[in-house]
Motif scaffolding. Sequence first.
Motif, PDB file in Angstrom:
ATOM      1  N   ALA B 113      39.030  37.936  36.894  1.00  0.00           N
ATOM      2  CA  ALA B 113      38.600  36.603  36.603  1.00  0.00           C
ATOM      3  C   ALA B 113      39.221  35.487  35.828  1.00  0.00           C
ATOM      4  O   ALA B 113      39.222  34.470  35.649  1.00  0.00           O
ATOM      5  CB  ALA B 113      37.112  36.545  36.555  1.00  0.00           C
ATOM      6  N   PHE B 114      40.208  36.376  34.681  1.00  0.00           N
ATOM      7  CA  PHE B 114      40.532  35.524  33.574  1.00  0.00           C
ATOM      8  C   PHE B 114      41.314  34.468  33.758  1.00  0.00           C
ATOM      9  O   PHE B 114      41.179  33.479  33.361  1.00  0.00           O
ATOM     10  CB  PHE B 114      41.305  36.707  32.802  1.00  0.00           C
ATOM     11  N   PRO B 115      42.169  34.526  35.089  1.00  0.00           N
ATOM     12  CA  PRO B 115      43.169  33.395  35.260  1.00  0.00           C
ATOM     13  C   PRO B 115      42.159  32.389  35.786  1.00  0.00           C
ATOM     14  O   PRO B 115      42.760  30.965  35.760  1.00  0.00           O
ATOM     15  CB  PRO B 115      44.112  33.990  36.311  1.00  0.00           C
ATOM     16  N   LEU B 116      41.100  32.536  36.613  1.00  0.00           N
ATOM     17  CA  LEU B 116      40.547  31.725  37.206  1.00  0.00           C
ATOM     18  C   LEU B 116      39.688  30.802  36.096  1.00  0.00           C
ATOM     19  O   LEU B 116      39.398  29.561  36.206  1.00  0.00           O
ATOM     20  CB  LEU B 116      39.318  32.252  38.181  1.00  0.00           C
ATOM     21  N   GLU B 117      39.169  31.494  35.161  1.00  0.00           N
ATOM     22  CA  GLU B 117      38.511  30.761  33.990  1.00  0.00           C
ATOM     23  C   GLU B 117      39.395  29.912  33.097  1.00  0.00           C
ATOM     24  O   GLU B 117      39.033  28.784  32.978  1.00  0.00           O
ATOM     25  CB  GLU B 117      37.940  31.971  33.201  1.00  0.00           C
ATOM     26  N   ALA B 118      40.670  30.318  33.371  1.00  0.00           N
ATOM     27  CA  ALA B 118      41.290  29.328  32.635  1.00  0.00           C
ATOM     28  C   ALA B 118      41.554  27.921  33.474  1.00  0.00           C
ATOM     29  O   ALA B 118      41.601  27.024  33.038  1.00  0.00           O
ATOM     30  CB  ALA B 118      42.956  30.003  32.323  1.00  0.00           C
ATOM     31  N   ALA B 119      41.540  28.077  35.059  1.00  0.00           N
ATOM     32  CA  ALA B 119      41.759  27.036  35.532  1.00  0.00           C
ATOM     33  C   ALA B 119      40.091  26.365  35.967  1.00  0.00           C
ATOM     34  O   ALA B 119      40.220  25.509  36.485  1.00  0.00           O
ATOM     35  CB  ALA B 119      42.247  27.409  37.167  1.00  0.00           C
ATOM     36  N   GLN B 120      39.235  26.946  35.099  1.00  0.00           N
ATOM     37  CA  GLN B 120      38.040  26.432  34.978  1.00  0.00           C
ATOM     38  C   GLN B 120      37.288  26.316  36.412  1.00  0.00           C
ATOM     39  O   GLN B 120      36.873  25.311  36.931  1.00  0.00           O
ATOM     40  CB  GLN B 120      38.047  24.946  34.416  1.00  0.00           C
ATOM     41  N   VAL B 121      37.439  27.549  37.210  1.00  0.00           N
ATOM     42  CA  VAL B 121      36.826  27.403  38.598  1.00  0.00           C
ATOM     43  C   VAL B 121      35.456  27.702  38.492  1.00  0.00           C
ATOM     44  O   VAL B 121      35.011  28.210  37.608  1.00  0.00           O
ATOM     45  CB  VAL B 121      37.693  28.627  39.316  1.00  0.00           C
ATOM     46  N   GLU B 122      34.905  27.026  39.455  1.00  0.00           N
ATOM     47  CA  GLU B 122      33.334  26.973  39.492  1.00  0.00           C
ATOM     48  C   GLU B 122      32.886  28.583  39.577  1.00  0.00           C
ATOM     49  O   GLU B 122      33.633  29.055  40.237  1.00  0.00           O
ATOM     50  CB  GLU B 122      32.614  26.196  40.420  1.00  0.00           C
ATOM     51  N   ARG B 123      31.759  28.780  39.103  1.00  0.00           N
ATOM     52  CA  ARG B 123      31.294  30.083  38.769  1.00  0.00           C
ATOM     53  C   ARG B 123      31.335  30.999  40.089  1.00  0.00           C
ATOM     54  O   ARG B 123      31.684  32.071  40.323  1.00  0.00           O
ATOM     55  CB  ARG B 123      29.869  30.013  38.145  1.00  0.00           C
ATOM     56  N   SER B 124      30.512  30.340  41.383  1.00  0.00           N
ATOM     57  CA  SER B 124      30.499  30.990  42.581  1.00  0.00           C
ATOM     58  C   SER B 124      31.773  31.233  43.087  1.00  0.00           C
ATOM     59  O   SER B 124      32.190  32.337  43.775  1.00  0.00           O
ATOM     60  CB  SER B 124      29.520  30.434  43.419  1.00  0.00           C
ATOM     61  N   THR B 125      32.432  30.153  43.203  1.00  0.00           N
ATOM     62  CA  THR B 125      33.917  30.382  43.749  1.00  0.00           C
ATOM     63  C   THR B 125      34.588  31.428  43.081  1.00  0.00           C
ATOM     64  O   THR B 125      35.419  32.194  43.509  1.00  0.00           O
ATOM     65  CB  THR B 125      34.569  28.971  43.567  1.00  0.00           C
ATOM     66  N   LEU B 126      34.673  31.344  41.872  1.00  0.00           N
ATOM     67  CA  LEU B 126      35.095  32.365  40.979  1.00  0.00           C
ATOM     68  C   LEU B 126      34.781  33.885  41.424  1.00  0.00           C
ATOM     69  O   LEU B 126      35.683  34.787  41.620  1.00  0.00           O
ATOM     70  CB  LEU B 126      34.871  32.427  39.519  1.00  0.00           C
ATOM     71  N   ARG B 127      33.424  34.094  41.685  1.00  0.00           N
ATOM     72  CA  ARG B 127      32.939  35.402  42.010  1.00  0.00           C
ATOM     73  C   ARG B 127      33.654  35.711  43.435  1.00  0.00           C
ATOM     74  O   ARG B 127      34.133  36.600  43.708  1.00  0.00           O
ATOM     75  CB  ARG B 127      31.593  35.441  41.952  1.00  0.00           C
ATOM     76  N   ARG B 128      33.692  34.794  44.213  1.00  0.00           N
ATOM     77  CA  ARG B 128      33.880  34.870  45.916  1.00  0.00           C
ATOM     78  C   ARG B 128      35.557  35.297  45.635  1.00  0.00           C
ATOM     79  O   ARG B 128      35.843  36.261  46.238  1.00  0.00           O
ATOM     80  CB  ARG B 128      33.819  33.768  46.338  1.00  0.00           C
ATOM     81  N   LYS B 129      36.088  34.661  45.041  1.00  0.00           N
ATOM     82  CA  LYS B 129      37.921  34.764  44.795  1.00  0.00           C
ATOM     83  C   LYS B 129      37.598  36.196  44.093  1.00  0.00           C
ATOM     84  O   LYS B 129      38.908  37.073  44.632  1.00  0.00           O
ATOM     85  CB  LYS B 129      38.346  33.781  43.852  1.00  0.00           C
ATOM     86  N   VAL B 130      37.184  36.446  43.163  1.00  0.00           N
ATOM     87  CA  VAL B 130      37.546  37.961  42.687  1.00  0.00           C
ATOM     88  C   VAL B 130      37.272  39.048  43.597  1.00  0.00           C
ATOM     89  O   VAL B 130      38.251  39.952  43.629  1.00  0.00           O
ATOM     90  CB  VAL B 130      36.749  38.088  41.113  1.00  0.00           C
ATOM     91  N   GLU B 131      36.229  38.555  44.301  1.00  0.00           N
ATOM     92  CA  GLU B 131      35.710  40.034  45.167  1.00  0.00           C
ATOM     93  C   GLU B 131      36.821  39.946  46.419  1.00  0.00           C
ATOM     94  O   GLU B 131      37.065  41.078  47.074  1.00  0.00           O
ATOM     95  CB  GLU B 131      34.285  39.506  45.957  1.00  0.00           C
TER      96      GLU B 131
END
Lengths: 314, 360, 287, 507
Positions: B113-131
């Motif tokens: 998730a770390f790169p997504l956090e950098a891009a300030q991806v929204e929480r639910s999107t982040l989870r979806r993407k990581v999964e």
Amino acid sequence: MSSGPQAQVTLAPPAPVFARRTLADRESVLGPLMLAPALVYVILLVGVPFVLAILLSFSSATAGSLDFNWVGLRNFTRLLSDPQFHRSLGNTLRFMLVSQVLVMVLAVTAAHVLDAAFVGKRLVRSLLLLPWAAPVALASMAWVWIFDSTFSVVNWTLKVLGLLPGWLYWFGEPGLATVAIITVHVWRMFPFATVIVLAGMSAIPQDIREAAVVDGAGFFRRLFHVNLPMLLPVVTVAVLFGVVFTATDFSVVWLLTRGGPYNSTHVLATLAFQRGILGANLGEGAAVALFLLPVLLVAAVVMLRLARRAEVGT
Amino acid sequence: MSTLTRPPITEEPTALGYVETRGLCKHFGDVRAVDGVDLCVMEGEFVVLLGPSGCGKTTLMRMIAGLERPTAGEIYIAGERVDDDVPPRARGIAMVFQSYALYPHKTAFQNIAFPLEAAQVERSTLRRKVEWAAALFGLERLLDRHPRQLSGGERQRVALARAVVRDPRVFLLDEPLSNLDAKLRAVARFELKQLQRQLGTTTIYVTHDQVEAMGLGDRIAVMDKGKIRQIGTPRDVYDNPADTFVATFLGSPPMNLVEYDERTLVGFRPEHFLPREAFGGEADLVTYRLRVREVEYLGSDRLAYGYLEEERRSDQPVIAAVPITVTLPIAEGEAYEFAVRRRDLRFFDARTGLRKPAPS
Amino acid sequence: MTGRAVLRGAKRVALYTAAAVFTVFAVFPFYWMFLTAFKQNRDLYVGATNLQHVPWIFNDPPTLDHVRLLFFGTPYLVWVKNTALVGLAVVAITLGVAVPAGYSLARLAGRWGERLGIGIFLTYLVPPTLLFIPFARVISLLGLQNKLGALVLVYPTFTIPFCTWLMMGFFRSVPRDLEEQAMIDGYSRLAVIGKVVLPLAVPGMLTVVIFAFTLVLQEFVYALTFISQVERMTLSLGVPVALVRGDVFYWGSLMAACLITSVPIAVVYSSFIDRFIAGLTAGAIKG
Amino acid sequence: MHDRTSRTRGAGDPNHREGVKLGMDESRKAAGAGAAQAEDVRISRREFIRKAAVATAALGMPYFYVPKYSLAQQRTLRILTWSHFVPAFDEWFDPFAQRWGRERGVQVTVDHVSFADIVPRANAEVAAQQGHDLFFFLSPPSAFEPHVLDLRDINQEAERRYGPMVPLVRKSVYNPNSRKFYGFSDNWVPDPGDYLKSVWTAVGYPNGPATWDDLIKAGNEIKRRFPEIQIPIGIGFSQDIDSNMATRAILWSFGASIQDANENVVLNSEQTIRAVEYGVRLFRECMNPAVLSWNAASNNQALNARQTAYILNSISAYRTAQDNRLPVADDIWFVPALRGPGGRWASEHVMGVWVIWRFARSPDLAKEFLLHLVDNYRDAVLASKLYNFPSFMGSVADRRVPVAEKPDAGRRWMRAAVIRDPFGSNPPDKLRVLADAEQWSTNIGHPGPANPAEGEIFDTYLIPDMFAQAATGRLSVREAVQQTHRRCVEIFRKWRQQGLVGGGRDR
């Protein structure tokens, strides 16, 4: 921190607009910027007084005065022909070396003990930290009381155990006073050194140690051929700590003996204090205090290099 | 130092590349780690930078990533110049290090998730993407673990998942398979190739392992001493090496090089150098007499080490790789007639090492 | 088999003996402080030649007089507060200055880093015994005489050099790959330090905290130089001022002060010790 | 100056005196006849503590409602003094200074340092050119002369009010070479011998020793008869202030000295050799190496633990024994300085000298306060439990006495005080020998004045070291004397170059 620029990062846009470097990315700026406070601190607050102290050592200043009457090397030449100074220099080195050797022997042994599993290990380890947690000025007072030759609990115990034919005048005889001073130094520093060595040992890969056991190496073979060489960098750090602490120490010697009996246990720090501050002979005191600096510098540089080299080697 | 000035690059790109470097240099003091590299990677392409250690391939990749500043030259990504003023974080790249560089204080999930956090991806999107990324590599059940609790292969997959998750423009992979054992490596190589096909992401891959390079790359750029010696498809690079370095670096065992005349070297692959009898009645062969010193049986073929029994070439070692299907006896110490098809000969300038046409 | 068992037993005995010896050596002065702090004076001042009088126990009922004098006859708690304040401030400054500097030297200063690092470290060796004289001038020029601020300003001069050097080692032990990975993952150099490097350097920072705080606790000479008001003193300075009166030492209260100060600190330290060990290892050799 | 000081007296004194009287009356009511018995000693110890507590509480009040205007224009006086060995003294002194300040609209702060930290602290203040207005030393701070104001004015004013200062005090505050009063002394402390009466009675000296010879004779006897006493005679030869005093006393009593009256080094003499020989004998026969290690507290502790039967000290050991309710207190008695072939001399135990830095911000207030302190010296002596002796004997005289008679009246008051110790001595005249202390006490530097060279020799412990080196046999007596002499000459020369020491015809 750099949320601004980050916000601009968009993933794979059709026509990319790359964010530009900001201050937070520029190492050529960040490096000096991050170092600056430390440098400024050291230069202004150590550098300036230090230069003044060096100037003092070339002056005949007295009693707190910062008037620099230049007398050249006179303070230094006078010291070089002063037997008391020689004794102090010798004491400084002696206390430092002997206590460091003892500290390291004790620390390595204690670390091996603490490395083994036994009941109450955590408690023992916490108790070992006590000397290090005690303010040295106050702890030294406790030792003054312990070694007071009239009331010494050490003497009493030895006497009751029948181990003491005569009597030990701890701070009254140069030899015993030296023993007492070194004891306190060792007491104060070995716990910390133990912790450092323990840390080093926990870093030795288990497989190397096991390999040595499998190879049938005995305890001492393991110690000298496996553990100690691997511990070298860590031990260097511990010794460096210790050297710096003992070499610049003032409190222990001053509180225990004030340099006595008959000025036989002075170290450079206490002699500098006695001559420079109490004796109002500031210039000479500064010269005494600064005398050890080159020695320490060389020792420290060598050890730092050693530490780093060993580190690169692992 | 080689006297090569500019190696011939086969298949000059016609369009502007997706990742391109022009005259890129990186000097560390006197050492020219990268010395004027022009590289052009097309969109969706899988390019392998291949070379011995110290050849500058990693430095080149790091410059593309923005981790090193070029001494000279230009870098373009997606048509935009990035070499000086675009920090790594802004280049839209993902990189996998040899060590995987997993954050030891973060779980697998947090790592990905770390790169997504950098891009300030929204929480639910982040989870979806990581999964999604975790599923891609079969990591679903490992997400709560810390790196030290993962095996080498699992770590590698977490690192890849982290690279994939942010949907980068470019993958930069720095020997990501070298820490895996041989068996795992073959599987991972296959998976990696599949993945890249599936995602279609432009990929630059650094390795010193020619098998990986041949197996993975759409094109291979062979590097030596800070320069690209040759770039082309694996087959092209193998069959038509641009110079003696490429010829001898690729292939195991490497291409035989022997003196042809004063100014020319002739090269032929060991697998093309067979006993005369193996060619039957074929014409257009060049025959040599090979004095065999040693023979190795490798199962699928035999390697015959020896030297040519000819006046000017007697000191030049030569290897022949004889397939097991060729059953002719080869004994150590004996001399045999060996041959190679004339079309399999490659000629190189003896002085520059560059490929040249067959002397007439 | 039995031979082995005997050997094993002997080893256990040796182990426990050694552990006991070390513990006694480290702890017995504290036991002595404890006795002294609670003994009545007439139980205390008995010559060691009197073999009938056992000094290791309370021969007379213990007394709280010395502790009472410490707590109600001296501003002990104020000194504790001052020491804690100065300690916290110094720790904060040290971290704030040494951590970035250590990072800069480890990663950003290039070839100069090593030398500069050693240079900064060496300033730690300048002996304070005499440095305090010129220092007094500096402090007075800054108008900080008799303010805790003076100590807060001065103590970092010997914590920063050492801790910078220490942190430099720690940062070097953080693999470069991790930082570069994070930079590629979308973070600036500065953000990388915050998000990746610092969390990994926590043990190192813990080391710095312990080291800096210990030095603050130990320091005496500068405190004496800069602080004259009893209510602004730190422990190391205040305790002797109040309890060493001319040629009378209030041994009981002195020892109580030392004991009561040391024990909580030792407890705190020992709760850190595991991370501390990890920290040191990382700093000194690559883990 | 004159105007101001006289105004000070007019304004300050009566109030204060009234306060004391009031307290005294109350105490009589409360404590009945048991409390202050002596006619002239008018205040009980308990009363003092109570007064101090009240004063402290009162002092706390202003912190809660300080009038706005007062802070802005208030003048300040900053005082640094030692942590007095008698805690009750600080409890008296601090409120005393505060009260004085309040009456004058002056904000007074009193800071304390441990006695060993006075000199380092002074160095720091000089280096900083900033610090306190009034700074207190325990021994003549002659080395600081260049950094302090000439206090001729208040020294003269105090003499005008109370008659001449005690001669040994004069030698400790005045540099005859520069003709400068570098300090102002309010008190000095005698250094009598303290002995255990029961022990000395048993060996045939019920009244303690009278000569240095007695010390050895009785010491040997004590060693024989009282094996449990570790150190029959407890005279330190160590790096410590008490040892400095004691070894000087031996020197002087044997007719030796470091310098002569004109500040020439005369240490290397037959008298010194005899003095050191005596010290060697004393050490070998009646002492043990413990005395080489003693700190300031050691002799007190040894005496109170009955581990030695004789020490040279102020009355502090005795007062501590009293405070701790140790039975030994009743057994501690005092003798004056011991007689030797060269006379009967003891060093003062403490020479309290105030200086005013050149950089002091309120020098006038500081001077005013010092005079005010001397004006109230009777209270100070009592607050110190007779530890402090007045530097101006006249300052403890009844205020109705004419100036010319004040010194003698003051001496009579002191005699009355020590003969009837109001602080619980049993018998009350135990401190009687202190009454004549002035006759056998002298200053550091005797027979010359205190000066920086003597100060450096004092602070680097050359004289106790000389005794110790000879006593332990490290050096022969002659070598020890010669070596110390050479070092002393060196030190004198150095300070002469600075123009602070006279003489020049060293032996």
